[in-house]
Motif scaffolding. Structure first.
Motif, PDB file in Angstrom:
ATOM      1  N   PRO A 155       0.628  -1.245  -0.174  1.00  0.00           N
ATOM      2  CA  PRO A 155       0.048   0.235  -0.167  1.00  0.00           C
ATOM      3  C   PRO A 155       0.802   1.230   0.077  1.00  0.00           C
ATOM      4  N   SER A 156       0.285   2.400  -0.777  1.00  0.00           N
ATOM      5  CA  SER A 156       0.913   3.581  -0.633  1.00  0.00           C
ATOM      6  C   SER A 156       1.257   4.142   0.708  1.00  0.00           C
ATOM      7  N   PRO A 157       2.466   4.765   0.920  1.00  0.00           N
ATOM      8  CA  PRO A 157       2.448   5.398   2.496  1.00  0.00           C
ATOM      9  C   PRO A 157       1.918   6.624   2.536  1.00  0.00           C
ATOM     10  N   GLU A 158       1.904   7.430   3.849  1.00  0.00           N
ATOM     11  CA  GLU A 158       1.430   8.574   3.755  1.00  0.00           C
ATOM     12  C   GLU A 158       1.932   9.724   3.465  1.00  0.00           C
ATOM     13  N   GLY A 159       3.375   9.506   3.283  1.00  0.00           N
ATOM     14  CA  GLY A 159       4.002  10.594   2.746  1.00  0.00           C
ATOM     15  C   GLY A 159       5.238   9.960   1.773  1.00  0.00           C
ATOM     16  N   TRP A 160       5.686  10.402   0.673  1.00  0.00           N
ATOM     17  CA  TRP A 160       6.824   9.967  -0.145  1.00  0.00           C
ATOM     18  C   TRP A 160       8.211  10.566   0.205  1.00  0.00           C
ATOM     19  N   PRO A 161       9.274   9.904   0.351  1.00  0.00           N
ATOM     20  CA  PRO A 161      10.296  10.586   0.716  1.00  0.00           C
ATOM     21  C   PRO A 161      10.929  11.072  -0.754  1.00  0.00           C
ATOM     22  N   GLU A 162      11.975  11.927  -0.514  1.00  0.00           N
ATOM     23  CA  GLU A 162      12.386  12.506  -1.928  1.00  0.00           C
ATOM     24  C   GLU A 162      13.734  11.414  -2.213  1.00  0.00           C
ATOM     25  N   GLY A 168      20.336   9.180 -22.984  1.00  0.00           N
ATOM     26  CA  GLY A 168      18.990   9.955 -23.065  1.00  0.00           C
ATOM     27  C   GLY A 168      17.873   9.425 -22.775  1.00  0.00           C
ATOM     28  N   GLU A 169      17.831   7.991 -23.264  1.00  0.00           N
ATOM     29  CA  GLU A 169      16.294   7.303 -22.872  1.00  0.00           C
ATOM     30  C   GLU A 169      16.428   6.979 -21.289  1.00  0.00           C
ATOM     31  N   THR A 170      17.583   6.755 -20.672  1.00  0.00           N
ATOM     32  CA  THR A 170      17.680   6.492 -19.232  1.00  0.00           C
ATOM     33  C   THR A 170      17.182   7.662 -18.328  1.00  0.00           C
ATOM     34  N   VAL A 171      17.608   8.830 -18.806  1.00  0.00           N
ATOM     35  CA  VAL A 171      17.256  10.011 -18.082  1.00  0.00           C
ATOM     36  C   VAL A 171      15.775  10.336 -18.311  1.00  0.00           C
ATOM     37  N   GLU A 172      15.311  10.279 -19.491  1.00  0.00           N
ATOM     38  CA  GLU A 172      13.805  10.346 -19.728  1.00  0.00           C
ATOM     39  C   GLU A 172      12.895   9.398 -18.976  1.00  0.00           C
ATOM     40  N   SER A 173      13.402   8.255 -19.000  1.00  0.00           N
ATOM     41  CA  SER A 173      12.787   7.272 -18.401  1.00  0.00           C
ATOM     42  C   SER A 173      12.530   7.509 -16.543  1.00  0.00           C
ATOM     43  N   LEU A 174      13.460   7.896 -16.222  1.00  0.00           N
ATOM     44  CA  LEU A 174      13.486   8.737 -14.837  1.00  0.00           C
ATOM     45  C   LEU A 174      12.787   9.668 -14.456  1.00  0.00           C
ATOM     46  N   LEU A 175      12.947  11.006 -15.168  1.00  0.00           N
ATOM     47  CA  LEU A 175      12.168  12.147 -15.202  1.00  0.00           C
ATOM     48  C   LEU A 175      10.868  12.017 -15.564  1.00  0.00           C
ATOM     49  N   SER A 176      10.391  10.779 -16.236  1.00  0.00           N
ATOM     50  CA  SER A 176       8.909  10.838 -16.306  1.00  0.00           C
ATOM     51  C   SER A 176       8.157   9.692 -15.383  1.00  0.00           C
ATOM     52  N   GLN A 177       8.892   9.282 -14.548  1.00  0.00           N
ATOM     53  CA  GLN A 177       8.279   8.285 -13.477  1.00  0.00           C
ATOM     54  C   GLN A 177       7.109   9.110 -12.828  1.00  0.00           C
ATOM     55  N   ASN A 178       6.073   8.281 -12.637  1.00  0.00           N
ATOM     56  CA  ASN A 178       5.029   8.681 -11.743  1.00  0.00           C
ATOM     57  C   ASN A 178       5.099   8.634 -10.344  1.00  0.00           C
ATOM     58  N   TYR A 179       6.138   9.093 -10.094  1.00  0.00           N
ATOM     59  CA  TYR A 179       6.491   8.652  -8.360  1.00  0.00           C
ATOM     60  C   TYR A 179       5.776  10.156  -7.764  1.00  0.00           C
ATOM     61  N   GLY A 239       6.109   2.754 -13.185  1.00  0.00           N
ATOM     62  CA  GLY A 239       5.439   2.791 -11.991  1.00  0.00           C
ATOM     63  C   GLY A 239       6.526   2.113 -11.161  1.00  0.00           C
ATOM     64  N   GLU A 240       7.716   1.775 -11.452  1.00  0.00           N
ATOM     65  CA  GLU A 240       8.752   0.940 -10.586  1.00  0.00           C
ATOM     66  C   GLU A 240       9.331   1.457  -9.415  1.00  0.00           C
ATOM     67  N   LEU A 241       9.557   2.797  -9.359  1.00  0.00           N
ATOM     68  CA  LEU A 241      10.182   3.516  -8.340  1.00  0.00           C
ATOM     69  C   LEU A 241       9.076   3.594  -7.315  1.00  0.00           C
ATOM     70  N   ARG A 242       7.915   3.885  -7.817  1.00  0.00           N
ATOM     71  CA  ARG A 242       6.712   3.914  -6.776  1.00  0.00           C
ATOM     72  C   ARG A 242       6.528   2.764  -5.953  1.00  0.00           C
TER      73      ARG A 242
END
Length: 384
Positions: free
Chosen positions: A36-43, A58-69, A151-154
């Motif tokens: 389950p999602s936590p109450e707060g998300w750390p930086e 380039g693709e690596t950077v884009e995939s990180l900066l477009s995370q739905n975190y 969604g992996e980082l989330r």
């Protein structure tokens, strides 16, 4: 000879009986748990060492900066003396997305003696991250050739907070486009899981510790506790060395197969795959001739002998066939995970010979002072 063949067949069948029942279920491939999602998300700050990675950064950077975190996510790229414009490619991609403020690119200083190139660059990136984003609760140590699922980082952060983990790692899905990659790559992950059963890695009662360097999420306080990246500055197998240090300091781990994150690196046929294995195989054996000999004998007994016995008439044929069947069944879940045809599973004995050859080559390269070569640097060679 018939008696010896029978003995070898029994030993092979017995080995597979033990592996299937007593080795932490290493052969099982199960869906990743969701939390389950936590109450707060750390930086989170992602740190990427990069040396001549213009093709993929380039693709690596884009995939990180477009995370739905839901929390704050920033990226540090460490340009390790690239000659192909890696740093500019990273900057350009972030700017094209309107995310330039979330990316910083630094240049790695000259490599000091006693450090591997990746560890030196990573240490500089971690230091820069903690100055730039001092409130970050997690660091994502990753590579410059990974496309991260949105969604992996989330999911990973939710798991870290729910289970109170200090370090989490994913073995990203490696590329399997060519026939050689289809043959060799799934076995790489299979053998890795055999050496380091993931269930044992997650068990605090077990001393087994491992990680996959393409995706490591770690708490900065834990990294500081083990002495920082400097504690593993000369490690060629840096991911597993880091995991061992974390576990030795009382940290909690987990390691899983990735569902979304994939490697963008191709292996250019058998030569590239051979180099991938040879680069660190002898280091994995702690440069021990005795461990090398034991590995050769074990590989021949467990993987090569069963099909040879199965095709002969006389003693050992039935037990050889039984061991080969067990091997095939054990390998099939990994073949399926990589979405390959089932016929690859019974070919594992032939694939094992490829790995055995690359391991022997790794030992030869080490003794010639040429081991661990990566991006033009020799990092694991016996000195006179």
């Amino acid at each position: 000879m018939s008696g010896l063949a029978s003995l070898v067949g029994l030993a092979g069948a017995g080995a597979w009986a033990w592996l299937l029942t007593m080795r932490g279920g290493f052969w099982r491939v199960e869906p990743t748990k969701r939390f389950p999602s936590p109450e707060g998300w750390p930086e989170v700050v992602a740190v990427i060492p990069a040396r001549d990675e213009a093709e993929t950064i380039g693709e690596t950077v884009e995939s990180l900066l477009s995370q739905n975190y839901p929390g704050t996510l920033s990226v540090v790229v460490v340009d390790d003396h690239s000659s192909d414009g890696t740093a500019q490619v990273a900057r350009d991609r972030a700017e094209s997305m309107g995310c330039a403020a979330r990316l910083t690119v630094i240049a790695a200083p000259e490599l000091p003696e006693g450090w591997t190139g990746k560890m030196w660059a990573q240490s500089q990136g971690v230091a820069a991250a903690m100055v730039w984003r001092p409130e970050a609760g997690l660091l994502l140590l990753t590579d410059a050739d990974i496309r991260h699922g949105k969604g992996e980082l989330r999911h990973m952060v939710a798991r870290a907070l729910n289970q109170g983990l200090d370090m989490l790692s994913l073995m990203v899905r490696l590329r399997t486009e060519s026939w050689w990659e289809k043959a060799i790559v799934p076995a790489f992950v299979f053998f890795f899981r055999m050496l380091y059963p993931f269930a044992w890695v997650s068990d605090s009662r077990s001393t087994t510790a491992a990680a996959a360097g393409g995706y490591v999420l770690i708490r900065p306080a834990m990294l500081e506790k083990i002495g920082g990246v400097k504690a593993i500055k000369d490690a060629l197998i840096d991911d597993c060395t880091l995991a061992a240090a974390v576990k030795a300091h009382g940290g909690s781990l987990c390691l899983d197969l990735a569902e979304e994150a994939v490697s963008l690196r191709g292996y250019d046929g058998p030569e590239g795959l051979w180099k991938m294995i040879s680069r660190s195989a002898y280091s994995q054996l702690r440069h021990s001739p005795w461990l090398l000999l034991g590995t050769v004998l074990a590989m021949l007994l467990v993987f090569v002998a069963p099909p040879l016995l199965a095709f002969r008439n006389g003693g050992g044929a039935s037990t050889g066939a039984l061991a080969w069947a067990a091997m095939t069944l054990a390998y099939y879940p990994m073949v399926r995970y990589y979405r390959q045809w089932p016929f690859w599973a019974p070919l594992l004995p032939l694939i094992a010979l490829f790995y055995l050859g690359a391991t022997l080559h790794s030992a030869v390269k080490y003794h010639l002072g040429q081991g661990g070569e990566w991006k033009g640097r020799v990092q694991d060679g016996k000195t006179a």
